[in-house]
Write an enzyme that holds these catalytic residues in place. Structure first.
Site, PDB file in Angstrom:
ATOM      1  N   HIS A 263       0.833  -1.209   0.000  1.00  0.00           N
ATOM      2  CA  HIS A 263       0.000   0.000   0.000  1.00  0.00           C
ATOM      3  C   HIS A 263       0.870   1.263   0.000  1.00  0.00           C
ATOM      4  O   HIS A 263       0.722   2.131  -0.869  1.00  0.00           O
ATOM      5  CB  HIS A 263      -0.915  -0.023   1.238  1.00  0.00           C
ATOM      6  CG  HIS A 263      -1.798   1.178   1.373  1.00  0.00           C
ATOM      7  ND1 HIS A 263      -3.120   1.179   1.003  1.00  0.00           N
ATOM      8  CD2 HIS A 263      -1.561   2.428   1.849  1.00  0.00           C
ATOM      9  CE1 HIS A 263      -3.654   2.371   1.234  1.00  0.00           C
ATOM     10  NE2 HIS A 263      -2.722   3.152   1.749  1.00  0.00           N
ATOM     11  N   GLU A 264       1.776   1.347   0.956  1.00  0.00           N
ATOM     12  CA  GLU A 264       2.629   2.538   1.047  1.00  0.00           C
ATOM     13  C   GLU A 264       3.553   2.612  -0.182  1.00  0.00           C
ATOM     14  O   GLU A 264       3.876   3.705  -0.651  1.00  0.00           O
ATOM     15  CB  GLU A 264       3.444   2.546   2.342  1.00  0.00           C
ATOM     16  CG  GLU A 264       2.618   2.448   3.642  1.00  0.00           C
ATOM     17  CD  GLU A 264       1.504   3.473   3.771  1.00  0.00           C
ATOM     18  OE1 GLU A 264       1.612   4.564   3.176  1.00  0.00           O
ATOM     19  OE2 GLU A 264       0.502   3.167   4.469  1.00  0.00           O
ATOM     20  N   HIS A 267       1.748   4.470  -2.811  1.00  0.00           N
ATOM     21  CA  HIS A 267       1.851   5.927  -2.588  1.00  0.00           C
ATOM     22  C   HIS A 267       3.221   6.424  -3.062  1.00  0.00           C
ATOM     23  O   HIS A 267       3.335   7.474  -3.693  1.00  0.00           O
ATOM     24  CB  HIS A 267       1.726   6.245  -1.092  1.00  0.00           C
ATOM     25  CG  HIS A 267       0.324   6.204  -0.547  1.00  0.00           C
ATOM     26  ND1 HIS A 267      -0.694   6.944  -1.091  1.00  0.00           N
ATOM     27  CD2 HIS A 267      -0.212   5.544   0.522  1.00  0.00           C
ATOM     28  CE1 HIS A 267      -1.811   6.730  -0.380  1.00  0.00           C
ATOM     29  NE2 HIS A 267      -1.548   5.883   0.603  1.00  0.00           N
ATOM     30  N   GLU A 293      -5.033   7.604  -2.683  1.00  0.00           N
ATOM     31  CA  GLU A 293      -5.523   6.294  -2.236  1.00  0.00           C
ATOM     32  C   GLU A 293      -5.817   5.388  -3.424  1.00  0.00           C
ATOM     33  O   GLU A 293      -5.730   4.167  -3.318  1.00  0.00           O
ATOM     34  CB  GLU A 293      -6.761   6.448  -1.356  1.00  0.00           C
ATOM     35  CG  GLU A 293      -6.448   6.901   0.060  1.00  0.00           C
ATOM     36  CD  GLU A 293      -5.525   5.940   0.822  1.00  0.00           C
ATOM     37  OE1 GLU A 293      -5.860   4.753   0.920  1.00  0.00           O
ATOM     38  OE2 GLU A 293      -4.476   6.395   1.307  1.00  0.00           O
TER      39      GLU A 293
HETATM   40 ZN    ZN Z   1      -2.942   5.250   2.066  1.00  0.00          ZN
END
Ligand code: ZN
Length: 498
Positions: A263-264, A267, A293
């Site tokens: 997830h990170e 980003h 997101e």
């Molecule tokens: Zn996030």
């Protein structure tokens, strides 16, 4: 001279950026490696930096400069015009809040956050309630300063997802409610997925090795991005050549950190891939919470929770956890990491139910800001909606309306962007699937072709365009939540043989 004004603008942006860099680094240090009793000195430094940053932007000279540039915006190149526009927006919004109200509100938030911690730890909503009501009242007032022509909640939403409105969100959440609530009921009634093997002992050293492997699979350049450890994982970016991501290891659950890293990492790729031309300007970095997101959840769920991806990384998992995963197949793991079940806690929710948690917060925030709901009535309304949408009874406020820190930090209008991100991602998947054998590429480990597509259509633009325009440019049509509900329906129908 216009050229001199442009120079002044760029110099101001570079200085603002330097303050953000410094405070960001101090924050990162605080939540990763700083010793426990070091907050006092850091607080002093951060408050001085914040004050200097405020004075740098909000003063008559800058006000005049931004007015002048706005008057001549047609003579500016598109990027500079956009920089002036965005900075003027920040200036206007900050400038309009009377100083004494701003100071009082900052103090209120400071107190509210520590009261919220105590209230959550002791299951005492009554303690936090007056603070929540005051935060709501301030936000309603500030919304009027931000944009008095808009409904207050619309003005707040605009802070996190510029251009989004209650009308769009209501239509979006209607679609989610109509699809996901009945789909979840079917999932709950179906034979459950076996996931017990996920809860064994997974040594942290092996998990650290897995993190490095995942960053390599994702193509994250480790000369420009490093992974740290913290309590609640997040990403911070200083510029497009220096991005930091974090994770948290649980010895009894390797999947938690695995998906945090992915997830990170999503980003991070977004930040690393923004155009060099935007670096050190106010257009550097991701454009909105929702689009950000959409990228993190794209890697985490659409790629990371696909059968193609699990099959790709499975040999490495077997190498790192040979005894724990003995007898488990890639297909078993795929089903286990996609288990859908109603739950109480948003941050632990699965891909299927996540948006229902957000929908509940959105409904309550909207009513609070409109004055249709008072803070004292939040627990009852919260519990009723959890029963209605997720079919669960909330046993106490600690696991109910006190679970998230957002409202105590003054963030009202933030939650919807989490859910929008998932929906944007599903729409991007639909477009990419028309142009490539998407899951075929994932299975081969060829994530570069996917990241390149996202770089070309989303990442490189930074804050050049409004979120809705950026999405429409990438997809060739406006935001359409049908892609998201179709994606969830297809995925969960297959996993649960519905
Ligand atoms: Zn996030």
């Amino acid at each position: 001279m216009l050229q001199d004004k442009v120079k002044q603008l760029k110099a101001l942006e570079a200085k603002l950026h330097a303050y953000q860099h410094a405070s960001g680094l101090i924050y990162l240090d605080a939540v990763t490696v700083a010793p426990k009793d070091t907050a006092a000195g850091r607080g002093l430094t951060l408050s001085i930096l914040a004050e200097e940053q405020y004075k740098l932007l909000v003063n008559d000279t800058v006000g005049q400069l931004l007015e002048d540039l706005d008057a001549e915006k047609d003579r500016l190149d598109p990027q500079t015009a956009r920089e002036g526009h965005q900075l003027k927006r920040s200036y206007d919004q900050t400038h309009k809040i009377p100083m004494e109200e701003y100071v009082a509100y900052t103090q209120l938030l400071n107190d509210a956050q520590s009261v919220w911690h105590t209230a959550k730890a002791t299951d005492d909503f009554a303690l936090f309630c007056p603070y929540l009501q005051q935060i709501v009242d301030y936000n309603r007032k500030f919304a009027g300063y931000y944009n008095s022509a808009k409904a207050p909640y619309d003005a707040l939403l605009d802070q996190y997802e510029q251009g989004i409105t209650m009308e769009t969100l209501d239509r979006y959440f209607d679609q989610v409610r109509q699809t996901v609530v009945p789909l979840l009921k079917k999932v709950v009634a179906a034979p459950q997925v076996e996931a017990g093997f996920l809860h064994q002992t997974f040594p942290v050293e092996a998990q650290r090795a897995l993190s490095g492997y995942l960053m390599d699979v994702m193509g994250i350049d480790r000369n420009h991005c490093v992974l740290g450890e913290t309590e609640h994982p997040f990403t911070t970016n200083f510029n497009n050549k220096d991005v930091r991501i974090t994770t948290h290891y649980y010895e009894d659950n390797f999947v938690s950190s695995m998906y945090s890293v992915i997830h990170e990492g999503g980003h991070a790729l977004y930040e690393l891939n923004t155009d060099d031309a935007l670096a050190y300007t106010c257009l550097a970095g991701g454009v909105s919470m929702g689009i950000h997101e959409s990228q993190s959840r794209f890697y985490e769920n659409i790629i990371g929770r696909s059968e193609a991806f699990i099959s790709l990384i499975f040999p490495k998992l077997l190498e790192l956890f040979p005894t724990q995963l003995a007898g488990v197949t890639a297909h078993d793991l795929y089903r286990a990491v996609n288990r859908g079940e109603p739950s109480l806690i948003r941050i632990e929710a699965d891909e299927l139910t996540y948006s229902l948690h957000i929908m509940i917060r959105h409904e309550l925030e909207k009513q609070l800001i409109a004055g249709q709901l008072e803070a004292k009535d939040v627990p009852a309304a919260w519990n009723r909606l959890y029963q209605e949408y997720l079919g669960v009874d909330v046993p106490n406020d600690t696991m109910g309306c006190l679970q998230d820190s957002h409202w105590s930090g003054g963030s009202l209008g933030y939650f919807p962007s989490y859910s929008l991100g998932s929906a944007y991602g599903a729409q991007l998947l639909a477009v990419m699937s028309r142009e490539m054998d998407f899951y075929g590429e994932v299975a081969k480990g060829n994530l570069a072709v996917i990241t390149d597509w996202l770089k070309e259509h989303i990442h490189r633009y930074g804050c050049m365009y409004y979120p809705a325009d950026l999405l429409e440019m990438a997809c060739g049509e406006p935001f359409n939540p049908q892609y998201y509900t179709d994606y969830l329906t297809k995925k969960y129908t297959e996993i649960y043989n519905l």
